[in-house]
Design a protein around this motif. Structure first.
Motif, PDB file in Angstrom:
ATOM      1  N   ILE A  30      55.817  33.581 -12.252  1.00 58.09           N
ATOM      2  CA  ILE A  30      57.165  33.740 -12.799  1.00 58.09           C
ATOM      3  C   ILE A  30      57.234  34.948 -13.720  1.00 58.09           C
ATOM      4  N   ARG A  31      56.315  35.055 -14.658  1.00 56.74           N
ATOM      5  CA  ARG A  31      56.369  36.115 -15.662  1.00 56.74           C
ATOM      6  C   ARG A  31      55.868  37.464 -15.139  1.00 56.74           C
ATOM      7  N   ASP A  32      54.698  37.456 -14.530  1.00 59.28           N
ATOM      8  CA  ASP A  32      54.021  38.714 -14.217  1.00 59.28           C
ATOM      9  C   ASP A  32      54.441  39.326 -12.884  1.00 59.28           C
ATOM     10  N   VAL A  33      54.776  38.495 -11.918  1.00 58.84           N
ATOM     11  CA  VAL A  33      55.132  39.014 -10.598  1.00 58.84           C
ATOM     12  C   VAL A  33      56.648  39.062 -10.422  1.00 58.84           C
ATOM     13  N   LEU A  34      57.340  37.991 -10.841  1.00 53.70           N
ATOM     14  CA  LEU A  34      58.784  37.907 -10.638  1.00 53.70           C
ATOM     15  C   LEU A  34      59.588  38.363 -11.852  1.00 53.70           C
ATOM     16  N   ASP A  35      58.911  38.694 -12.939  1.00 52.86           N
ATOM     17  CA  ASP A  35      59.509  39.316 -14.131  1.00 52.86           C
ATOM     18  C   ASP A  35      60.584  38.468 -14.811  1.00 52.86           C
ATOM     19  N   ALA A  36      60.424  37.152 -14.797  1.00 52.25           N
ATOM     20  CA  ALA A  36      61.312  36.246 -15.532  1.00 52.25           C
ATOM     21  C   ALA A  36      60.597  35.884 -16.829  1.00 52.25           C
ATOM     22  N   LYS A  37      60.844  36.646 -17.862  1.00 55.06           N
ATOM     23  CA  LYS A  37      60.057  36.559 -19.090  1.00 55.06           C
ATOM     24  C   LYS A  37      60.465  35.434 -20.038  1.00 55.06           C
ATOM     25  N   GLY A  38      61.549  34.711 -19.748  1.00 56.76           N
ATOM     26  CA  GLY A  38      61.974  33.624 -20.631  1.00 56.76           C
ATOM     27  C   GLY A  38      60.997  32.462 -20.658  1.00 56.76           C
ATOM     28  N   THR A  39      60.264  32.265 -19.575  1.00 55.82           N
ATOM     29  CA  THR A  39      59.237  31.225 -19.518  1.00 55.82           C
ATOM     30  C   THR A  39      58.032  31.735 -20.289  1.00 55.82           C
ATOM     31  N   ARG A  40      57.581  30.976 -21.257  1.00 53.58           N
ATOM     32  CA  ARG A  40      56.500  31.416 -22.144  1.00 53.58           C
ATOM     33  C   ARG A  40      55.140  30.921 -21.673  1.00 53.58           C
ATOM     34  N   VAL A  41      54.120  31.694 -21.986  1.00 48.30           N
ATOM     35  CA  VAL A  41      52.740  31.259 -21.796  1.00 48.30           C
ATOM     36  C   VAL A  41      52.259  30.782 -23.149  1.00 48.30           C
ATOM     37  N   GLY A  42      51.925  29.499 -23.214  1.00 43.35           N
ATOM     38  CA  GLY A  42      51.463  28.934 -24.476  1.00 43.35           C
ATOM     39  C   GLY A  42      49.996  28.570 -24.392  1.00 43.35           C
ATOM     40  N   CYS A  43      49.748  27.313 -24.119  1.00 39.03           N
ATOM     41  CA  CYS A  43      48.389  26.786 -24.185  1.00 39.03           C
ATOM     42  C   CYS A  43      47.608  26.906 -22.880  1.00 39.03           C
ATOM     43  N   LEU A  44      48.302  27.002 -21.755  1.00 41.26           N
ATOM     44  CA  LEU A  44      47.694  26.996 -20.420  1.00 41.26           C
ATOM     45  C   LEU A  44      46.923  25.711 -20.112  1.00 41.26           C
ATOM     46  N   THR A  45      47.213  24.649 -20.853  1.00 40.81           N
ATOM     47  CA  THR A  45      46.574  23.352 -20.610  1.00 40.81           C
ATOM     48  C   THR A  45      47.587  22.228 -20.429  1.00 40.81           C
ATOM     49  N   GLY A  46      48.883  22.552 -20.437  1.00 45.97           N
ATOM     50  CA  GLY A  46      49.915  21.536 -20.260  1.00 45.97           C
ATOM     51  C   GLY A  46      50.286  20.779 -21.510  1.00 45.97           C
ATOM     52  N   ASP A  47      49.786  21.218 -22.648  1.00 51.35           N
ATOM     53  CA  ASP A  47      50.033  20.481 -23.881  1.00 51.35           C
ATOM     54  C   ASP A  47      51.287  20.902 -24.637  1.00 51.35           C
ATOM     55  N   CYS A  48      51.687  22.174 -24.544  1.00 50.91           N
ATOM     56  CA  CYS A  48      52.736  22.652 -25.454  1.00 50.91           C
ATOM     57  C   CYS A  48      54.142  22.653 -24.870  1.00 50.91           C
ATOM     58  N   GLY A  49      54.295  22.829 -23.574  1.00 50.42           N
ATOM     59  CA  GLY A  49      55.614  22.819 -22.961  1.00 50.42           C
ATOM     60  C   GLY A  49      56.371  24.129 -23.033  1.00 50.42           C
ATOM     61  N   ALA A  50      55.779  25.183 -23.575  1.00 50.12           N
ATOM     62  CA  ALA A  50      56.471  26.470 -23.649  1.00 50.12           C
ATOM     63  C   ALA A  50      56.792  27.015 -22.261  1.00 50.12           C
ATOM     64  N   CYS A  51      56.040  26.592 -21.263  1.00 50.94           N
ATOM     65  CA  CYS A  51      56.204  27.084 -19.894  1.00 50.94           C
ATOM     66  C   CYS A  51      57.075  26.163 -19.038  1.00 50.94           C
TER      67      CYS A  51
END
Length: 163
Positions: A30-51
């Protein structure tokens, strides 16, 4: 050696087809290939919900989904949500954000909650956003914002309403 695959999806109502590493996460696509930057990268473990995104209408944490698994599916990010202006205005009115990092994921979760349950109680709101962490607000202002968006009025600070 990376294996490239074709991923076909509908992103925010627009059909897309891209080549991606078979190990890529949906949040990275979503972010790096499709350039939709509103979705955040947070914990990368499913804990924070930023994504948090909607995958075929269901709230999902995009850091827990492989991009390869979403071919022929519908993905909605914060940029693709319809009719969230009232929710955004309520977040502003209730100070439902501070640093803003969690806000896009929080809005996606809240919008889906309000779609399913247009008039939730405070407890239902807390459950609806429970998969999203906020390190700044203490959650009360976020709960109040979702309540305001649903009921059209605040519930604290001398404003009419109850929950």
């Amino acid at each position: 050696m990376e294996k490239m695959i074709e991923v076909r999806l509908t992103l925010n109502g627009e059909p897309r087809s891209v080549c991606a590493d078979s190990r890529m996460l949906l949040v990275e696509l979503i972010r790096d290939v499709l350039d939709a930057k509103g979705t955040r990268v947070g914990c990368l473990t499913g804990d924070c919900g930023a994504c948090t995104v909607l995958l075929d209408g269901e709230v999902r944490k995009s850091c827990l989904v492989l991009a390869a698994a979403i071919s022929d599916h519908d993905v909605r990010t914060i940029e693709g949500l319809d009719r969230i202006e009232r929710l955004q205005e309520a977040f502003i009115a209730e100070n439902g954000f501070q640093c803003g990092f969690c806000t896009s994921g929080m809005l996606v979760a809240a919008a889906e909650l309000l779609r399913r349950n247009p008039l939730p109680s405070h407890e239902e709101i807390r459950r609806g956003i429970s998969g999203n962490l906020c390190r700044c607000t203490g959650y009360e202002s976020i709960v109040d914002a979702v309540y305001r968006a649903a009921w059209g009025k605040g519930s604290r600070g001398g404003l009419a309403g109850a929950g």
